[in-house]
Write a protein that holds these residues in place. Structure first.
Motif, PDB file in Angstrom:
ATOM      1  N   ARG A 134      -5.713  -6.154 -22.400  1.00 37.33           N
ATOM      2  CA  ARG A 134      -6.103  -7.493 -22.863  1.00 37.33           C
ATOM      3  C   ARG A 134      -5.013  -8.093 -23.729  1.00 37.33           C
ATOM      4  O   ARG A 134      -4.315  -7.358 -24.448  1.00 37.33           O
ATOM      5  CB  ARG A 134      -7.402  -7.399 -23.655  1.00 37.33           C
ATOM      6  N   SER A 155      -5.690 -15.233 -17.690  1.00 34.12           N
ATOM      7  CA  SER A 155      -6.194 -13.862 -17.523  1.00 34.12           C
ATOM      8  C   SER A 155      -5.696 -13.223 -16.224  1.00 34.12           C
ATOM      9  O   SER A 155      -5.430 -12.022 -16.188  1.00 34.12           O
ATOM     10  CB  SER A 155      -7.722 -13.855 -17.578  1.00 34.12           C
ATOM     11  N   GLN A 200      -3.848  -9.747 -16.367  1.00 29.19           N
ATOM     12  CA  GLN A 200      -4.338  -8.595 -15.598  1.00 29.19           C
ATOM     13  C   GLN A 200      -3.275  -8.046 -14.654  1.00 29.19           C
ATOM     14  O   GLN A 200      -3.123  -6.846 -14.494  1.00 29.19           O
ATOM     15  CB  GLN A 200      -5.565  -9.008 -14.785  1.00 29.19           C
TER      16      GLN A 200
END
Ligand code: ADP
Ligand code: MG
Length: 454
Positions: A80, A97, A101
């Motif tokens: 994260r 994100s 990722q």
């Protein structure tokens, strides 16, 4: 031309753009490598060895490293986005994100490109491992290429604007210059279009002294010649018509007045035939004059002067009862048109006959005189009046002594045309006594005048 200019400028802008873009990519790459090396050095230092947890090491790095305007750093811990560098980056990628990722699992340093709201970004992912712990944190370095390249992009934009302005200016200049150059040419053309056969007196206005003025002047000179030729031709036709009308009027008058008396008829017939043969002669003469300008007017060959003179005398003797003489003879051969020369001499002989009476003397002769020859016909008649000396060579010009039965005044004009076609001339020689006409001829007809007989 304008098209070529546009193409060249476009190519220039395009190439510059390509070069600048490649430079910006390289610059972003260099910056990244530099930052990565710095971080590596820090990670290997004693200071870093003090940390047990990677997030501590990374926080330390974020605190001590201020990224500049085109850079941003953030850290990833346990897959994260964790912390990011101070200041506001051009675009936030730690909140993307999908991106986070995609790179979170990196165990090796990874490099790549990604699009952001602030343009293309070159990134590096540096995994951090403490001792033999498993890798669970990464440092992400971002180089905003478009911001690095901003000065270059600005320069390129300026280039495009300057190029476009140049194009517009060049187009304007072209338009002005060609307009100024073409204006006089257009005027020449417009005038030339207006000048017809009926309006040969018009001329083009000449302004200045440049090439166009020269063109206009040449054009005007050509018009002068055309007008002269045209006027001469019209005069010739007028005169010819006038001369031909006289015998026609005479013939008509006699035929209308002719009675039934056989003697009257015979007289009229003789007179009409006489007038007709006069017309015939005149038409022949006109045809000769009409052909003198043609390139095939002469059919040249080798002509022996003695033979020529003897032949002319043989032809002339039956014409009239005169004392015929050859007073000098050049045994020379020239290249000329024998028939035309005979024709010229016969014109001179018939004039001599007309201006003399029985018992008078007519003399012919030839002489070689340097690079030309003389041929002459002299008579013991009254000669030509001083006031007529020049005139008589013109077409339709007759002396004031002219008798009604004479020719149309074309004879000497024909003689002159024939002489000039040979590159020579004819003149009335000075001297006491009767008339003496002299032909001057070159030994050979100049090449540009003769067409040698096939
Ligand atoms: N041998 C000559 N003697 C005197 N005058 C001449 C002689 N030849 C020509 N002329 C003068 O030159 C004029 C022009 O001659 P020419 O051109 O042959 O025309 P034409 O014979 O039809 O009158 C003649 O009208 C005449 O006045
Ligand atoms: Mg004559």
């Amino acid at each position: 031309m304008f098209g070529v200019l546009t193409l060249a400028l476009s190519a220039l802008v395009f190439l510059t753009w390509q070069v600048l873009a490649a430079r910006a990519d390289d610059a972003a790459d260099d910056e990244l490598t530099h930052e990565a090396n710095k971080f590596r050095a820090f990670a290997g230092s004693g200071e870093a060895a003090a940390f047990d947890r990677p997030e501590e090491l990374l926080d330390r790095w974020l605190q001590s490293n201020l990224p500049d305007d085109s850079e941003a750093l953030f850290t990833i811990v346990d897959g994260r986005a964790y912390h990011r560098s101070q200041g506001s980056p051009p675009a936030r990628l730690d909140t993307d994100s999908a991106f986070v990722q995609g790179i979170a699992g990196a165990k090796e340093p990874t490099y790549g490109w990604i699009e952001s709201t602030a343009g293309r970004v070159r990134y590096a992912v540096m995994p951090v491992q403490i001792g033999s712990q498993p890798v669970r944190a990464q440092l992400v370095m971002l180089e905003f290429r478009d911001i690095i390249a901003k000065p270059s992009i600005d320069a390129a934009r300026a280039l495009v604007i300057i190029g476009a302005l140049t194009l517009v200016l060049a187009a304007g200049a072209c338009w002005l210059v060609t307009g100024r150059i073409l204006a006089p040419i257009r005027q020449v053309r417009a005038t030339a279009e207006q000048i017809g056969e009926s309006d040969l007196r018009r001329r083009i206005e000449v302004v200045g002294n440049d090439d166009v003025a020269q063109l206009a002047r040449t054009f005007n000179t050509m018009l002068d010649r055309l007008e002269d030729a045209f006027v001469a031709q019209r005069e010739f036709v007028d005169n010819a018509g006038h001369e031909l009308r006289t015998p026609i009027t005479v013939i008509r008058g006699h035929l209308e007045l002719m009675g039934d008396d056989p003697r009257d008829r015979a007289e009229t017939k003789a007179l009409v035939l006489d007038e007709l043969s006069r017309m015939n002669r005149m038409v022949d003469d006109l045809l000769v004059l009409a052909t003198t300008e043609r390139p095939d007017f002469l059919e040249t060959g080798e002509i022996n002067l003695t033979e020529l003179v003897v032949e002319v005398i043989a032809k002339a003797r039956p014409l009239a009862d005169r004392v015929w003489r050859v007073d000098e003879s050049a045994d020379a051969t020239i290249v000329a048109d024998g028939q035309r020369l005979t024709q010229a001499l016969m014109q001179l002989v018939s004039n001599a006959v007309r201006h003399t009476t029985t018992g008078d003397r007519i003399t012919l002769g030839s002489r070689l005189n340097g690079d030309h020859v003389l041929l002459w016909v002299a008579d013991s008649g009254p000669g030509v009046r001083a006031s007529d000396r020049e005139r008589i060579f013109e077409r339709f010009a007759r002396g004031n002594d002219q008798r009604r039965t004479g020719g149309a005044g074309l004879g000497l004009a024909i003689v002159r045309s024939i002489a000039q076609a040979h590159g020579g001339d004819v003149r009335l020689a000075d001297g006491p006594g009767g008339a003496r006409f002299e032909l001057t001829l070159p030994l050979t007809v100049p090449a540009d005048r003769a067409v040698v007989a096939p």
